[in-house]
Design a protein around this motif. Structure first.
Motif, PDB file in Angstrom:
ATOM      1  N   PRO A   1       0.833  -1.209   0.000  1.00  0.00           N
ATOM      2  CA  PRO A   1       0.000   0.000   0.000  1.00  0.00           C
ATOM      3  C   PRO A   1       0.867   1.258   0.000  1.00  0.00           C
ATOM      4  CG  PRO A   1      -0.770  -1.571   1.642  1.00  0.00           C
ATOM      5  CD  PRO A   1       0.553  -2.089   1.140  1.00  0.00           C
ATOM      6  N   GLU A   2       0.344   2.323  -0.560  1.00  0.00           N
ATOM      7  CA  GLU A   2       1.122   3.560  -0.691  1.00  0.00           C
ATOM      8  C   GLU A   2       1.625   4.058   0.655  1.00  0.00           C
ATOM      9  OE1 GLU A   2       0.615   8.079  -2.567  1.00  0.00           O
ATOM     10  OE2 GLU A   2      -0.902   6.536  -2.921  1.00  0.00           O
ATOM     11  N   ALA A   3       0.858   3.872   1.710  1.00  0.00           N
ATOM     12  CA  ALA A   3       1.233   4.391   3.021  1.00  0.00           C
ATOM     13  C   ALA A   3       2.099   3.420   3.819  1.00  0.00           C
ATOM     14  CB  ALA A   3      -0.016   4.733   3.823  1.00  0.00           C
ATOM     15  N   ALA A   4       2.387   2.245   3.277  1.00  0.00           N
ATOM     16  CA  ALA A   4       3.220   1.286   4.006  1.00  0.00           C
ATOM     17  C   ALA A   4       4.610   1.871   4.226  1.00  0.00           C
ATOM     18  CB  ALA A   4       3.316  -0.019   3.231  1.00  0.00           C
ATOM     19  N   SER A   5       5.146   1.690   5.416  1.00  0.00           N
ATOM     20  CA  SER A   5       6.441   2.292   5.755  1.00  0.00           C
ATOM     21  C   SER A   5       7.293   1.296   6.521  1.00  0.00           C
ATOM     22  CB  SER A   5       6.241   3.558   6.585  1.00  0.00           C
ATOM     23  OG  SER A   5       5.615   3.247   7.819  1.00  0.00           O
ATOM     24  N   VAL A   6       8.572   1.654   6.723  1.00  0.00           N
ATOM     25  CA  VAL A   6       9.494   0.815   7.471  1.00  0.00           C
ATOM     26  C   VAL A   6      10.232   1.667   8.498  1.00  0.00           C
ATOM     27  CG1 VAL A   6       9.833  -0.780   5.537  1.00  0.00           C
ATOM     28  CG2 VAL A   6      11.419   1.142   5.860  1.00  0.00           C
ATOM     29  N   THR A   7      10.817   0.982   9.471  1.00  0.00           N
ATOM     30  CA  THR A   7      11.703   1.623  10.429  1.00  0.00           C
ATOM     31  C   THR A   7      13.098   1.022  10.278  1.00  0.00           C
ATOM     32  OG1 THR A   7      11.097   0.003  12.133  1.00  0.00           O
ATOM     33  CG2 THR A   7       9.854   2.086  12.070  1.00  0.00           C
ATOM     34  N   LEU A   8      14.101   1.841  10.508  1.00  0.00           N
ATOM     35  CA  LEU A   8      15.490   1.426  10.320  1.00  0.00           C
ATOM     36  C   LEU A   8      16.276   1.508  11.624  1.00  0.00           C
ATOM     37  CD1 LEU A   8      16.427   3.339   7.017  1.00  0.00           C
ATOM     38  CD2 LEU A   8      15.572   0.993   7.244  1.00  0.00           C
ATOM     39  N   THR A   9      17.286   0.669  11.707  1.00  0.00           N
ATOM     40  CA  THR A   9      18.300   0.773  12.750  1.00  0.00           C
ATOM     41  C   THR A   9      19.654   0.521  12.105  1.00  0.00           C
ATOM     42  OG1 THR A   9      18.978   0.002  14.948  1.00  0.00           O
ATOM     43  CG2 THR A   9      18.181  -1.670  13.400  1.00  0.00           C
ATOM     44  N   THR A  10      20.708   0.607  12.867  1.00  0.00           N
ATOM     45  CA  THR A  10      22.040   0.327  12.334  1.00  0.00           C
ATOM     46  C   THR A  10      22.376  -1.148  12.550  1.00  0.00           C
ATOM     47  OG1 THR A  10      23.060   0.952  14.443  1.00  0.00           O
ATOM     48  CG2 THR A  10      22.807   2.680  12.755  1.00  0.00           C
ATOM     49  N   THR A  11      23.419  -1.607  11.899  1.00  0.00           N
ATOM     50  CA  THR A  11      23.856  -2.995  12.004  1.00  0.00           C
ATOM     51  C   THR A  11      25.378  -3.049  12.013  1.00  0.00           C
ATOM     52  OG1 THR A  11      23.907  -5.141  10.868  1.00  0.00           O
ATOM     53  CG2 THR A  11      23.631  -3.197   9.487  1.00  0.00           C
ATOM     54  N   ARG A  12      25.910  -4.069  12.663  1.00  0.00           N
ATOM     55  CA  ARG A  12      27.365  -4.225  12.685  1.00  0.00           C
ATOM     56  C   ARG A  12      27.890  -4.815  11.380  1.00  0.00           C
ATOM     57  NH1 ARG A  12      25.222  -8.541  15.434  1.00  0.00           N
ATOM     58  NH2 ARG A  12      26.162 -10.612  15.212  1.00  0.00           N
ATOM     59  N   PHE A  13      27.013  -5.368  10.549  1.00  0.00           N
ATOM     60  CA  PHE A  13      27.442  -5.959   9.280  1.00  0.00           C
ATOM     61  C   PHE A  13      27.531  -4.884   8.208  1.00  0.00           C
ATOM     62  CE2 PHE A  13      25.044  -9.336  11.526  1.00  0.00           C
ATOM     63  CZ  PHE A  13      26.129 -10.148  11.820  1.00  0.00           C
ATOM     64  N   ARG A  14      28.514  -5.017   7.324  1.00  0.00           N
ATOM     65  CA  ARG A  14      28.765  -3.982   6.316  1.00  0.00           C
ATOM     66  C   ARG A  14      28.749  -4.561   4.913  1.00  0.00           C
ATOM     67  NH1 ARG A  14      33.275   0.273   8.706  1.00  0.00           N
ATOM     68  NH2 ARG A  14      32.287   0.573  10.739  1.00  0.00           N
TER      69      ARG A  14
END
Length: 287
Positions: A128-141
């Motif tokens: 859906p157009e309004a679908a969203s995500v949240t982010l965090t950092t990770t130790r993997f590069r």
């Protein structure tokens, strides 16, 4: 593993209904990971940038020392033929694939002239157009070309993505913002990344550690044609924490708003919405 439903498979010269078996136990791709794929989309009756995705899977094959056996034009024709079995309104994920069959005397190097090919079509709805995500950092590069085939959309790269996603989910987030070996932001675990600040758009400059996607390039072109300044540059986590808007760019859903990076919250803003609208307008005009 099937992600969607109503699957069709092109293999061995014809279309098959269902998730057809295509690989043998001793195929190079099965036990040594010499497989590549690409992903295109059919939605709202449109297949934007289909030829570009088909062309890229051939380049990916070459990067893994595999010889492509199907031209871009032939691949596009086969995909259009396969899509005829779906309703016009169906959203379909389009995945052409190559893999190594035989190896050399060491078994490690794939024989370039022994290549498997298939196309998998899966009915998967657009988010859906309004679908969203949240982010965090990770130790993997992200790796570099000297240590991984980052110049290909290769299956062997994805276990690293899976580690990133698993770590993010363990922290209560849906995706991870990932850096390159130098600690600068590259992309997320699943897609390219953009941010907006003071009416201008910023995205990490391609530096050989991540695939600068076809959809990413389309957004940059669309925004610039619309008069928006877009910078491809070096970006840090601090830049993203200071951003007004953040959104992901990928083939699966084209534009995905980001509403948080750790404790930083974002609104789904005007540039994110404009990027989506411009893409849909362009896709319709390209048919």
């Amino acid at each position: 593993m099937a992600v969607g439903k109503n699957i069709r498979t092109y293999f061995d010269g014809k279309w098959h209904d269902g998730d057809a078996p295509i690989m043998r136990a001793a195929d190079h791709g099965a036990w040594l990971g010499s497989s590549v794929f690409d992903g295109a989309r059919r939605f709202d009756g449109m297949t934007p940038d289909l030829a570009a995705h088909c062309d890229r899977v051939n380049r990916s094959a070459e990067a893994l020392m595999l010889t492509p056996t199907v031209t871009t034009e032939q691949m596009v024709e086969l995909i259009r033929e396969g899509l005829e079995a779906y309703p016009t309104e169906a959203a379909v994920y389009i995945r052409p694939m190559y893999w190594g069959i035989d190896g050399d005397a060491t078994a490690i190097v794939p024989q370039g002239d022994s290549t498997g090919f298939a196309i998998c079509l899966e009915e998967i709805p657009m988010a859906p157009e309004a679908a969203s995500v949240t982010l965090t950092t990770t130790r993997f590069r992200r790796p570099v070309l000297e240590s991984a085939v980052v110049n290909a959309k290769a299956g062997c790269l994805y276990p690293n993505n899976a580690r990133m996603l698993a770590e993010a989910r363990s922290k209560g987030f849906s995706n991870a913002l990932v850096t390159d070996a130098m600690g600068n932001v590259a992309e997320t675990a699943t897609a390219n990344i953009f941010m907006a600040k003071d009416g201008e758009v910023f995205t990490p400059a391609p530096n050989g550690t991540f695939l600068a996607g076809i959809t990413r390039a389309r957004h940059i072109d669309n925004l610039r044609r619309d008069g928006v300044t877009v910078h491809e540059t070096v970006l840090t986590f601090d830049d993203f924490h200071d951003a007004d808007e953040v959104f992901m760019s990928g083939n699966m859903n084209k534009v995905t708003p980001v509403t948080a990076l750790d404790d930083t919250q974002y609104q789904i803003g005007p540039i994110t919405r404009r990027t989506r609208a411009l893409y849909w307008d362009w896709a319709a005009s390209d048919q």
